[in-house]
Motif scaffolding. Structure first.
Motif, mmCIF file in Angstrom:
data_model
loop_
_atom_site.group_PDB
_atom_site.id
_atom_site.type_symbol
_atom_site.label_atom_id
_atom_site.label_comp_id
_atom_site.label_asym_id
_atom_site.label_seq_id
_atom_site.Cartn_x
_atom_site.Cartn_y
_atom_site.Cartn_z
ATOM 1 N N PRO A 1 0.666 -1.273 0.160
ATOM 2 C CA PRO A 1 0.007 0.115 0.107
ATOM 3 C C PRO A 1 0.736 1.333 0.052
ATOM 4 C CG PRO A 1 -0.930 -1.593 1.465
ATOM 5 C CD PRO A 1 0.450 -2.392 1.065
ATOM 6 N N GLY A 2 2.021 1.315 0.585
ATOM 7 C CA GLY A 2 2.749 2.605 0.378
ATOM 8 C C GLY A 2 3.441 2.916 -0.972
ATOM 9 N N ASN A 3 3.171 1.884 -2.025
ATOM 10 C CA ASN A 3 3.838 2.255 -3.042
ATOM 11 C C ASN A 3 2.705 2.503 -4.129
ATOM 12 O OD1 ASN A 3 6.594 2.069 -2.339
ATOM 13 N ND2 ASN A 3 6.446 -0.295 -2.914
ATOM 14 N N LEU A 4 1.669 2.770 -3.551
ATOM 15 C CA LEU A 4 0.204 3.093 -4.535
ATOM 16 C C LEU A 4 -0.278 4.535 -3.716
ATOM 17 C CD1 LEU A 4 -1.524 -0.179 -5.085
ATOM 18 C CD2 LEU A 4 -0.350 1.273 -6.807
ATOM 19 N N LEU A 5 -0.447 5.436 -4.812
ATOM 20 C CA LEU A 5 -1.084 6.684 -4.498
ATOM 21 C C LEU A 5 -2.596 6.589 -4.990
ATOM 22 C CD1 LEU A 5 1.541 9.510 -5.126
ATOM 23 C CD2 LEU A 5 0.811 8.342 -3.038
ATOM 24 N N VAL A 6 -3.386 7.204 -4.194
ATOM 25 C CA VAL A 6 -4.890 7.049 -4.635
ATOM 26 C C VAL A 6 -5.539 8.472 -4.764
ATOM 27 C CG1 VAL A 6 -7.146 6.464 -4.061
ATOM 28 C CG2 VAL A 6 -5.135 5.150 -3.171
ATOM 29 N N ALA A 7 -5.774 8.845 -5.991
ATOM 30 C CA ALA A 7 -6.282 10.114 -6.360
ATOM 31 C C ALA A 7 -7.725 10.416 -6.083
ATOM 32 C CB ALA A 7 -5.947 10.485 -7.767
ATOM 33 N N ASP A 8 -8.464 11.656 -5.885
ATOM 34 C CA ASP A 8 -9.646 11.774 -5.578
ATOM 35 C C ASP A 8 -10.504 11.148 -6.491
ATOM 36 O OD1 ASP A 8 -8.954 13.412 -3.577
ATOM 37 O OD2 ASP A 8 -9.029 15.210 -4.792
ATOM 38 N N ASP A 9 -10.229 10.716 -7.678
ATOM 39 C CA ASP A 9 -11.018 10.212 -8.750
ATOM 40 C C ASP A 9 -10.992 8.444 -8.788
ATOM 41 O OD1 ASP A 9 -8.713 10.147 -9.906
ATOM 42 O OD2 ASP A 9 -9.333 10.558 -11.847
ATOM 43 N N GLY A 10 -10.101 8.151 -7.897
ATOM 44 C CA GLY A 10 -9.867 6.628 -7.804
ATOM 45 C C GLY A 10 -8.619 6.274 -8.611
ATOM 46 N N THR A 11 -8.031 7.085 -9.357
ATOM 47 C CA THR A 11 -6.703 6.726 -10.252
ATOM 48 C C THR A 11 -5.632 6.172 -9.265
ATOM 49 O OG1 THR A 11 -7.450 8.366 -11.883
ATOM 50 C CG2 THR A 11 -5.212 7.292 -11.792
ATOM 51 N N LEU A 12 -5.129 5.105 -9.555
ATOM 52 C CA LEU A 12 -3.852 4.569 -8.621
ATOM 53 C C LEU A 12 -2.557 5.083 -9.581
ATOM 54 C CD1 LEU A 12 -5.386 1.165 -7.843
ATOM 55 C CD2 LEU A 12 -5.305 3.043 -6.413
ATOM 56 N N ALA A 13 -1.390 5.408 -8.748
ATOM 57 C CA ALA A 13 -0.325 5.524 -9.439
ATOM 58 C C ALA A 13 0.829 4.755 -8.597
ATOM 59 C CB ALA A 13 0.046 7.131 -8.965
#
Length: 665
Positions: free
Chosen positions: A390-402
């Protein structure tokens, strides 16, 4: 002055003579050996050989016949040679060649040993502080028989790794993703945090100036001196390029590469020692684990590798909506500095408020998409993120994962990808026979394997964890123990897992926990089953079948064109009685070398025995025709045959003591 010069000339001449005699002994022995041990054997031969001869025969006077003097000198030389070869064989038996470092390597390694000693002492002190020193002695320890004892031991291991530094923290994190170690250790090691005190800005500024060739104020329009995040390998700062793009700057800590290199050297030596002394290290495959870990960590320390990985993974995500990776700035990235696009969002581990606003259906769709992307990376594209926690994934407001932290990625060849795809497809069908066959294609089989029993145990695991269930949460909860049970079977049956395949399993094991954070109760096994079904439907679609058939036909066309002519030749040979079948024995060069080596050694044994028996017979029949007043021709022939027999025996003994031939003797 004359006496001093004479003594020096005598010493140098004796040394040169000893060196020449040592080279002659090594040549006669017929095996490549170290010069120091050969010199030692030559010194023993030139010292003891004449002493043995003079103890048995009187030294002829100076007025003796020239033939007597020549025979006596020849006898001295032969006895010295035989004694030297005996000494060399004894040294090789007691201290095999290569078991001790040479003087040059010893001198070169002295500085490294002195440098490692302080680190050794610190690691040993950490192990002693946490009560782990007793496990270095090997043997069985009854104090870890119960789950409570194992949990206490796992807690001590985690704390010791945190105190030992970055290399051991990352090793513990990798171990925490395995499913073939006790669950108590998995639970504790997964809690390891890679955090460190932030570096002061002047130290970061110095690294940036050295890597980019100019102060940061001239390279960036702006850069925040306060770090956005700080870890043991690097820390991250927010910046803006002169073109107006928001970026993050990842700066490697000064001196971390040399520290990690020293720790990896210590880990390698420790793994080899534990593998030799303890059963649990051999069972775990500790040396291979450390080797794979070292290779991954070396890649992680070179930020140019991460820069290239970002581009490679991004190319495979172009058609996947909802998952992105940051784009690197190649002109501003070096081995110790990585500049990449700043992605919006917050880490997945702290993104529950954002996910809650998206709703349950959207969360399930995100989890489904993430699973499909990762499985596609593993079984189709062959380049995948090895540590998608989980620390290597970013969650944007629209649910996009980075996806972040692509310093180390896994890579699989086409054969390994096909084998893993078959294994995942077999797991989705819960067919024990298919799962066993696919598993044996993925792993390295041991010499002895009870396949029938393995198939039965695989069937028991599948029946226990993948059976029908009416509760979705219960099915999801079964995914982790199912994977753990399967890996325990792999470990118990000594099935070796290739490093890159192990990285793929590690990715899937880590992904399981990440999916639970995205959507609690998500069933990994059911999602994989649906993915396998869609993949099978896509593979059997008319378009895919047509392209597959065209590719296969292109490969078969040359064979099909030659087939009629070959059939005609075979039938014609059968009709006229000219059909022959040629079988080449020992077609492999390695087999021919092995047989040749055995034949040479057997021939040497026969020659040595024959020469020895002839020498004994001649000694019994001596003296024969007299050469001198006391020496007969049979004495001379018997001595020569005995010396030849001893030389042949010594050559064989040295080869046997070395344990591996350097070629035919």
């Amino acid at each position: 002055m004359v006496d001093v010069l004479g003594a020096q000339l005598y010493a140098w001449s004796a040394l040169i003579a000893l060196l020449l005699f040592a080279l002659f002994v090594r040549r006669v022995i017929g095996v490549r050996l170290g010069l120091p041990r050969t010199l030692l054997a030559a010194a023993v031969g030139t010292t003891l050989g004449p002493a043995l001869v003079t103890s048995m025969l009187p030294v002829p006077p100076g007025s003796a016949d020239t033939l007597d003097l020549l025979l006596y000198t020849a006898l001295l030389s032969v006895v010295a040679l035989v004694v030297a070869m005996f000494a060399l064989a004894t040294i090789e038996m007691l201290v095999p060649n290569g078991s001790l470092p040479g003087p040059v390597s010893t001198a070169r390694g002295l500085r490294g040993r002195l440098r490692r000693s302080r680190r050794y002492l610190r690691i040993l002190r950490v192990l002693a502080q946490h009560g782990l020193a007793r496990f270095l002695r090997g043997g069985r320890h009854r104090g870890v028989a119960t789950p409570e004892d194992r949990r206490a031991l796992a807690r001590s291991v985690r704390r010791a790794m945190e105190d030992a530094g970055v290399t051991f923290v990352k090793l513990g994190q990798q171990l925490g993703t395995r499913r073939d170690i006790p669950p108590e250790f998995v639970a504790e090691l997964s809690r390891l945090q890679d955090e460190a005190h932030p570096l002061p800005w002047p130290a970061v500024e110095a690294v940036l100036a050295a890597e980019l060739g100019a102060p940061p104020s001239q390279v960036f329009a702006s850069i925040d001196p306060e770090p956005l995040a700080s870890a043991s390998v690097a820390q991250v700062h927010v910046a803006r390029t002169t073109a107006g793009r928001d970026v993050v700057v990842k700066v490697q800590r000064p001196g971390i590469a040399s520290q990690v290199a020293g720790d990896l050297d210590i880990l390698d030596r420790l793994a080899r020692t534990l593998t030799a002394r303890t059963a649990w290290a051999r069972h775990l495959g500790l040396t291979d684990l450390v080797a794979g870990f070292a290779a991954a960590l070396h890649e992680e320390l070179d930020f140019r590798v991460e820069r290239d990985n970002l581009a490679t993974v991004a190319a495979g995500l172009e058609a996947s909506a909802g998952i992105v990776v940051p784009a690197a700035e190649p002109d501003l990235s070096t081995a110790r500095v990585l500049v990449m696009e700043r992605m919006p969002g917050i880490p997945l581990g702290a993104a529950e408020p954002v996910l809650a606003r998206l709703g349950e259906d959207r969360r399930r769709a995100i989890a489904e998409n993430l699973l499909h992307v990762v499985v596609d990376q593993v079984v189709v594209r062959g380049v995948f993120h090895v540590d998608l926690h989980p620390g290597n994934l970013l969650v944007a407001d629209d649910g996009t994962l980075a996806m972040l932290d692509l310093g180390s990625v896994g890579r699989l060849g086409s054969r390994a990808r096909t084998q893993l795809a078959l294994l995942l497809a077999a797991l989705s069908t819960a067919d024990s026979v298919a799962v066993t066959d696919a598993l044996l294609e993925v792993v390295d089989r041991p010499d002895v394997l009870d396949e029938h029993r393995l198939e039965q145990e695989v069937g028991e695991v599948l029946a226990r964890f993948t059976g029908p269930s009416t509760v979705q949460a219960a099915q999801a909860a079964q995914a982790a123990p199912a994977m753990a049970a399967l890996f325990q079977l792999v470990a118990r049956y000594r099935l070796g897992i290739p490093p890159q395949v192990a990285a793929a399993f590690r990715t899937l094991a880590t992904l399981e926990g990440t999916l639970q954070v995205v959507c609690g109760g998500y069933d990994l096994i059911d999602g994989a089953r649906r993915y396998a079904g869609r993949s099978a439907a896509h593979a059997t679609s008319p378009r895919e079948l047509r392209s597959t058939l065209e590719a296969e036909l292109l490969g078969l066309v040359p064979v099909l064109r030659r087939l009629p002519r070959r059939i005609d030749r075979i039938t014609d040979a059968v009709e006229h009685g000219r059909l022959q079948v040629n079988v080449r024995l020992l077609a492999d060069p390695a087999d021919r070398r092995f047989v040749t080596r055995l034949w040479h050694q057997a021939l040497l044994v026969v020659l040595a025995c024959t020469a020895g028996l002839m020498a004994v017979a001649l000694f019994l029949a001596a003296p024969g025709p007299m050469v001198t007043d006391v020496v007969g021709i049979f004495h001379v022939l018997a001595t020569a045959l005995l010396a030849g027999s001893v030389i042949l025996v010594m050559r064989l003994l040295v080869v046997i003591f070395r344990g591996a031939d350097d070629g035919p003797p």
